[in-house]
Write an enzyme that holds these catalytic residues in place. Structure first.
Site, PDB file in Angstrom:
ATOM      1  N   CYS B  79       0.509  -1.278  -0.213  1.00 26.42           N
ATOM      2  CA  CYS B  79       0.291  -0.387  -0.137  1.00 26.42           C
ATOM      3  C   CYS B  79       0.641   1.516   0.226  1.00 26.42           C
ATOM      4  O   CYS B  79       1.752   1.647  -0.516  1.00 26.42           O
ATOM      5  CB  CYS B  79      -1.081   0.078   1.357  1.00 26.42           C
ATOM      6  N   HIS B 180      -3.465  -4.788   0.237  1.00 29.66           N
ATOM      7  CA  HIS B 180      -3.529  -5.624   1.242  1.00 29.66           C
ATOM      8  C   HIS B 180      -3.887  -7.069   0.797  1.00 29.66           C
ATOM      9  O   HIS B 180      -4.655  -7.569   1.099  1.00 29.66           O
ATOM     10  CB  HIS B 180      -4.432  -5.547   2.155  1.00 29.66           C
ATOM     11  N   GLU B 182      -2.815  -8.967   3.623  1.00 30.04           N
ATOM     12  CA  GLU B 182      -2.942  -9.645   4.817  1.00 30.04           C
ATOM     13  C   GLU B 182      -4.723  -9.208   5.184  1.00 30.04           C
ATOM     14  O   GLU B 182      -4.816  -9.515   6.316  1.00 30.04           O
ATOM     15  CB  GLU B 182      -1.830  -8.826   6.008  1.00 30.04           C
TER      16      GLU B 182
END
Lengths: 279, 202
Positions: B79, B180, B182
């Site tokens: 990001c 993202h 994650e």
């Protein structure tokens, strides 16, 4: 292509250790859908795009329980997590981010102190700052009422049930502010909010479908994503809100908690009806 | 060991937990432990919020991370961590690391900003980071600015949002993803696993 998001909402009663997700009221007794982090994992498996946790007890001593709920969820579930209910300050927000939340949703505190929106957006980023708006229709019965509302700067919205403006409520829907919800949505965007969680108080709990007029009125006036909420009882309600408004996401609770439909079923139905979703 | 640089912006809970799922030696590295970066097999540069805040907070780590990159250590920016790899951003006035020539600009006016939600990738060229990922897989994006490398060949995957935007970039052992991983459920963890494999040279 960006997909429309389906977001289960977990209303959390934090009076019990680990918390419980409230399912609904049956025979005047509160019923529970399960332990928040377990349900979160189940919804992730079903294909939820995000999760919203709302602290419906919202008392200070319950903060630690919510932080625990989020931490436990975030170690198992790798999708965005939003926490709302009782976020009154930058410190409250920080505690939730430290526990693993990606966004906080602020409502009452933002209406009481507008700068909180700026503060949360500046410190944690707009992407982490959701403003929840609970709006109720105020119908305008005659020309005099229309004139008064116009003079007061209200956004007048035509609905199939008649012209109205939308009033913001706070304190969990127990009090009204006199603030125009549509105007407020523009203001929170200017103050740095990254998303609006828009709940129709007229539809919430009815299972009659989303308030499309409200949803589109706000979508028309802001350029940040809008999550439609309140009234979802059937997959066709999701289809309607995505076909007939520019909502980026739809939030629902009981339809999933009562296992009437799984998220997969809803998404499959939406895809068959040419709504672009992640399956 | 794969180091996640903890330079004081946002919580790294999810990146740490996500990486831990697919790799057994993630380590959060703060300024106190910056020397340990020399032993890292791979480095993750996270980033959320404003470009300038990230650029300023990251500065004390810049020299050693650049040294690692030059010695061949795989680095992944996520990001705003990806945006930092560029020369600068329209969002602020701080300079970026300039490791990938190009800039970071505001999303087009024709779309809602931030670009928030799940979007799919258009793979531009096969690379180990995106091994096993197809155009049917979705990833979670949330950003208001996007990277524009001067050399379009740096883009290994693009995303359609008001036009084709850089979703993932690569320059040799240096990678950046705008989404993202994650927060992108199974497929996101798959990308973290790919990065761990690159770091371990497998």
């Amino acid at each position: 292509m960006l997909t429309k998001r389906i977001i289960p909402c977990l209303d959390c009663d934090l009076a019990l250790p680990e918390g419980r997700v409230v399912k609904g009221i049956e025979f005047q007794r509160i019923t529970y859908a399960g332990i928040p982090w377990e349900l979160a994992r189940e919804y992730d498996k079903q294909g939820a795009d995000e999760l919203v946790f709302l602290d419906i007890t919202a008392s200070h001593e319950r903060r630690e329980t919510m932080a625990h709920v989020i931490a436990k969820t975030a170690s198992n579930v790798f999708i965005p997590l939003t926490v709302g209910g009782g976020i009154r300050s930058v410190e409250d927000a920080r505690r939730m981010f430290n526990a693993g939340a990606d966004k906080v949703s602020i409502n009452t505190a933002a209406l009481l102190r507008h700068e909180l929106v700026n503060d949360v957006a500046r410190i944690f980023g707009s992407q982490a700052c959701v403003v929840a708006i609970d709006a109720k229709r105020r119908y305008l019965q005659n020309a005099a009422e229309v004139k008064a509302a116009t003079e007061a700067g209200r956004a007048l919205i035509e609905t199939p049930e008649g012209a109205c403006w939308f009033e913001c409520s706070y304190y969990g829907g127990r009090k009204f502010t006199g603030v125009d919800a549509v105007q407020w949505s523009k203001e929170v965007e200017e103050r740095g909010a990254g998303e609006i969680l828009l709940t129709s108080m007229d539809r919430d709990g009815t299972k009659d479908g989303f308030d499309l007029a409200l949803t589109q009125a706000v979508c028309d006036r802001v350029n940040i994503p809008v999550i439609a909420s309140g009234g979802c009882g059937l997959p066709v309600h999701m289809k309607a809100v995505f076909e007939r408004t520019d909502a980026s996401a739809a939030l629902a609770a009981s339809i999933f908690h009562y296992k009437e439909y799984t998220i997969q079923e809803v998404k499959r139905y939406l895809r068959e009806n040419e709504v672009h979703v992640r399956v | 060991m794969i180091a996640i640089i903890d330079y004081g912006i946002g919580n790294l809970f999810s990146i740490y937990n996500g990486l831990k799922r697919v790799y057994d030696q993630p380590l959060l590295v703060t300024l106190d432990g910056v020397a340990s970066l020399k032993d890292a097999a791979g480095i993750i540069v996270p980033g959320v919020g404003a470009f300038d805040d990230c650029a300023r907070s990251f500065r004390p780590f810049a020299a050693i991370v650049i040294e690692c990159i030059e010695s061949g250590v795989p680095v992944l920016g996520i990001c705003v961590g990806m945006q930092l790899l560029f020369e600068g951003s329209e969002e602020g006035s701080e300079t970026g690391l300039g490791l990938i020539p190009g800039s970071v600009v505001r999303l087009p006016k024709t779309v809602r900003v931030p670009h928030m939600g799940w979007n799919n990738l258009a793979i531009q060229r096969p690379t180990q980071l995106l091994d096993g990922i197809t155009e049917r897989d979705y990833f979670y994006f949330v950003h208001s600015y996007h990277c524009v490398p001067r050399d379009a060949a740096r883009v290994i995957a693009s995303v359609d949002y008001g036009g084709a935007l850089a979703a993932a970039v690569q320059r040799d052992n240096l990678f950046g993803v705008q989404f993202h991983p994650e927060k992108s459920s199974k497929k996101g963890l798959h990308i973290l696993r790919n990065f761990a494999a690159i770091a371990q040279g497998t």
